[in-house]
Design a protein around this motif. Structure first.
Motif, PDB file in Angstrom:
ATOM      1  N   GLY A  11       0.798  -1.212   0.000  1.00  0.00           N
ATOM      2  CA  GLY A  11       0.000   0.000   0.000  1.00  0.00           C
ATOM      3  C   GLY A  11       0.833   1.266   0.000  1.00  0.00           C
ATOM      4  N   ALA A  12       2.014   1.238   0.626  1.00  0.00           N
ATOM      5  CA  ALA A  12       2.866   2.415   0.701  1.00  0.00           C
ATOM      6  C   ALA A  12       3.516   2.744  -0.643  1.00  0.00           C
ATOM      7  N   VAL A  13       3.916   1.726  -1.383  1.00  0.00           N
ATOM      8  CA  VAL A  13       4.536   1.957  -2.691  1.00  0.00           C
ATOM      9  C   VAL A  13       3.565   2.673  -3.630  1.00  0.00           C
ATOM     10  N   THR A  14       2.334   2.216  -3.675  1.00  0.00           N
ATOM     11  CA  THR A  14       1.364   2.865  -4.564  1.00  0.00           C
ATOM     12  C   THR A  14       1.037   4.272  -4.095  1.00  0.00           C
ATOM     13  N   GLN A  15       1.121   4.532  -2.783  1.00  0.00           N
ATOM     14  CA  GLN A  15       0.910   5.896  -2.283  1.00  0.00           C
ATOM     15  C   GLN A  15       1.955   6.841  -2.876  1.00  0.00           C
ATOM     16  N   GLY A  16       3.189   6.390  -2.920  1.00  0.00           N
ATOM     17  CA  GLY A  16       4.242   7.214  -3.485  1.00  0.00           C
ATOM     18  C   GLY A  16       4.061   7.459  -4.972  1.00  0.00           C
ATOM     19  N   VAL A  17       3.723   6.415  -5.703  1.00  0.00           N
ATOM     20  CA  VAL A  17       3.545   6.550  -7.156  1.00  0.00           C
ATOM     21  C   VAL A  17       2.404   7.511  -7.482  1.00  0.00           C
ATOM     22  N   LEU A  18       1.283   7.363  -6.802  1.00  0.00           N
ATOM     23  CA  LEU A  18       0.138   8.226  -7.083  1.00  0.00           C
ATOM     24  C   LEU A  18       0.410   9.683  -6.711  1.00  0.00           C
ATOM     25  N   SER A  19       1.253   9.918  -5.700  1.00  0.00           N
ATOM     26  CA  SER A  19       1.543  11.287  -5.275  1.00  0.00           C
ATOM     27  C   SER A  19       2.193  12.113  -6.378  1.00  0.00           C
ATOM     28  N   LEU A  20       2.825  11.454  -7.341  1.00  0.00           N
ATOM     29  CA  LEU A  20       3.485  12.164  -8.447  1.00  0.00           C
ATOM     30  C   LEU A  20       2.523  13.035  -9.246  1.00  0.00           C
ATOM     31  N   ASP A  21       1.274  12.633  -9.338  1.00  0.00           N
ATOM     32  CA  ASP A  21       0.327  13.378 -10.163  1.00  0.00           C
ATOM     33  C   ASP A  21      -0.129  14.676  -9.521  1.00  0.00           C
TER      34      ASP A  21
END
Length: 470
Positions: A85-95
């Protein structure tokens, strides 16, 4: 106070900038470059502080007490689920820096303008009502234990603080999380060290097996990924030039470390015999010396307020993301108050059976977040091949833009995974009913099924189906 319509590209009040004590006037519209400020570092404590609280502790508690795992089995499930769950939080924050809009507005790429109302409504309900209620209850019990004040007035005192922070808005939320972080971290680490000293870490559990492991994994993943629909809400003010690697790493690390450490402390505490008839918070602090127990109760209250500042803020932003022509008086700040009142009512209703209510809620979160995430991640992967940032930004405000494959994949993922694979106290799906060792694999199945369906159904050339209205 008035606010721009949800999809307006008008400029924000110049007075806002990076001021802390100023009510945010933005709704869900793109943040102009002139108003961008901050650095990715702020995402570290913004995603750490809200998880240093009792709701996170309870992830570990239920893994041992309800799912039958040993401490070490629970730790493995918690670390693995949280990491995903934490990895996807980081990826989505890019937008956030890329488009300057909340996460639920980004969802229009995946579900179309009108179709996106469904996941936005789900997130508004889960964040502004469900999570708000869960965290307010834990804070109310902590205040009750600390002061002897009855649960209901304790609840009302807590929710006033939570709603006020969300009402003021983005900059105040970040600042509150920044100053809450060191106090929360020190107190919970002290409590964790004391808890581990008294815990029976070598116990073998009660036979949870693979099924219990999957339940604990789903709970940890659901908790961490439950923040994913908020990701760009707190990175959208960052400048477009913000360092991309840091924008991924800081929120991912903040979320992972806080959830994993605090939930593991909870798992350790579950191996200690609690006082008879103790409230959930009193059970957690019962073995601690009086001075440390009181500090932990204060930290539980502070952590719950930290979490609910985000929940009530993002719940309101999700409603604003519907893209409806709301009256000017129904601003983001007013929506925070409305959402907070609904969450308070839900918290009041769950005071008598908070533990069971939280266990069910924690698992159900992932039932919709996982399929949603599967669609959103596939869409994000495909975007780089199909359109420029300028073309993508135009879609966000194009009311005629549709994307039926996204809605279809989301609904099918939920409709298939829940009846077949869910494992709840009130409902057991076909697979775990016949093969209990499967535990609850609903989130994993929902994620994979929706992701694959969307990849197959979506047209290869960048949403060519955008003509017409949803």
């Amino acid at each position: 106070m008035t606010t721009a319509p949800a999809d307006s590209t008008g400029t924000l009040a110049p007075a806002y900038g990076d001021k802390v004590i100023a009510v945010e006037t933005a709704g869900s519209e793109p943040i102009p470059d002139a108003e961008r400020h901050g650095s990715p570092l702020q995402l570290l404590w913004t995603w750490a502080s809200p998880n240093i609280e009792f709701a996170t502790v309870y992830i570990g508690v239920i893994a041992v007490l309800f799912f039958g795992l040993s401490f070490w089995q629970a730790t493995a499930a918690i670390v693995l689920g949280t990491a995903v769950g934490a990895v996807t939080q980081g990826v989505l924050s890019l937008d956030g820096p890329r488009f300057g809009v909340p996460q639920m507005v980004i969802g229009r790429f995946s579900f179309g303008h009108r179709g996106n109302i469904l996941p936005s409504a789900a997130n508004g309900l889960v964040a502004g009502v469900g999570w708000f209620a869960v965290n307010s209850v834990s804070a109310a019990f902590a205040l009750n234990t600390l002061t002897g004040l009855r649960p209901l007035p304790s609840l009302l005192l807590v929710v006033v603080a939570e709603i006020l922070i969300g009402f003021i808005g983005h900059n105040f939320v970040h600042t509150f999380e920044k100053y809450a972080f060191p106090a929360l971290a020190v107190i919970f680490l002290l409590a964790g060290a004391w808890t581990v000293k008294d815990a029976d870490l070598g116990g073998g559990g009660t036979g949870g097996g693979i099924g219990g492991f999957l339940l604990a994994f789903s709970a940890a993943w659901g908790y961490a990924a439950g923040w994913n629909p908020y990701a760009t809400d707190y990175s959208r003010y960052l400048p477009r030039t913000a360092n991309k690697l840091k924008t991924i790493v800081y929120p991912a690390v903040g979320l992972f470390v806080s959830v994993a450490v605090v939930a593991v402390i909870g798992a350790a505490s579950a191996t200690i015999v609690a006082p008879k008839d103790a409230t959930p918070t009193a059970a957690f602090t019962g073995h601690l010396p009086g001075w440390l127990g009181d500090l932990v109760l204060i930290a539980i209250i502070l952590g719950a307020v930290s979490a609910n500042a985000l929940n009530v803020y993002s719940g309101a932003i999700s409603i604003a993301s519907f893209g409806l022509n709301l009256p000017t008086w129904l601003s983001r700040s007013v929506l925070v108050v409305v959402s907070g009142i609904a969450g308070t009512a839900a918290a009041w209703a769950s005071l008598d059976d908070a533990g069971a209510a939280y266990e069910a809620f924690l698992l159900v979160i992932a039932y919709w977040v996982a399929p949603w995430l599967g669609v959103v991640l596939v869409e994000r992967w495909l975007q780089g091949r199909s359109a420029t940032d300028e073309e993508l930004a135009a879609r966000l405000t194009d009311r005629s833009f549709t994307n039926w494959p996204g809605i279809a994949a989301l609904l099918i993922g939920v409709a298939v995974s829940v009846p077949l694979f869910s494992n709840q106290e009130d409902y057991v799906g076909y697979v775990p009913k016949h093969w209990p060792s499967f535990g609850d694999s609903t989130p994993l199945v929902g994620f994979l099924l929706s992701a694959v369906l969307y990849a197959v159904l979506r047209r290869p050339k960048g949403q060519a189906a955008s003509a017409g209205s949803a």
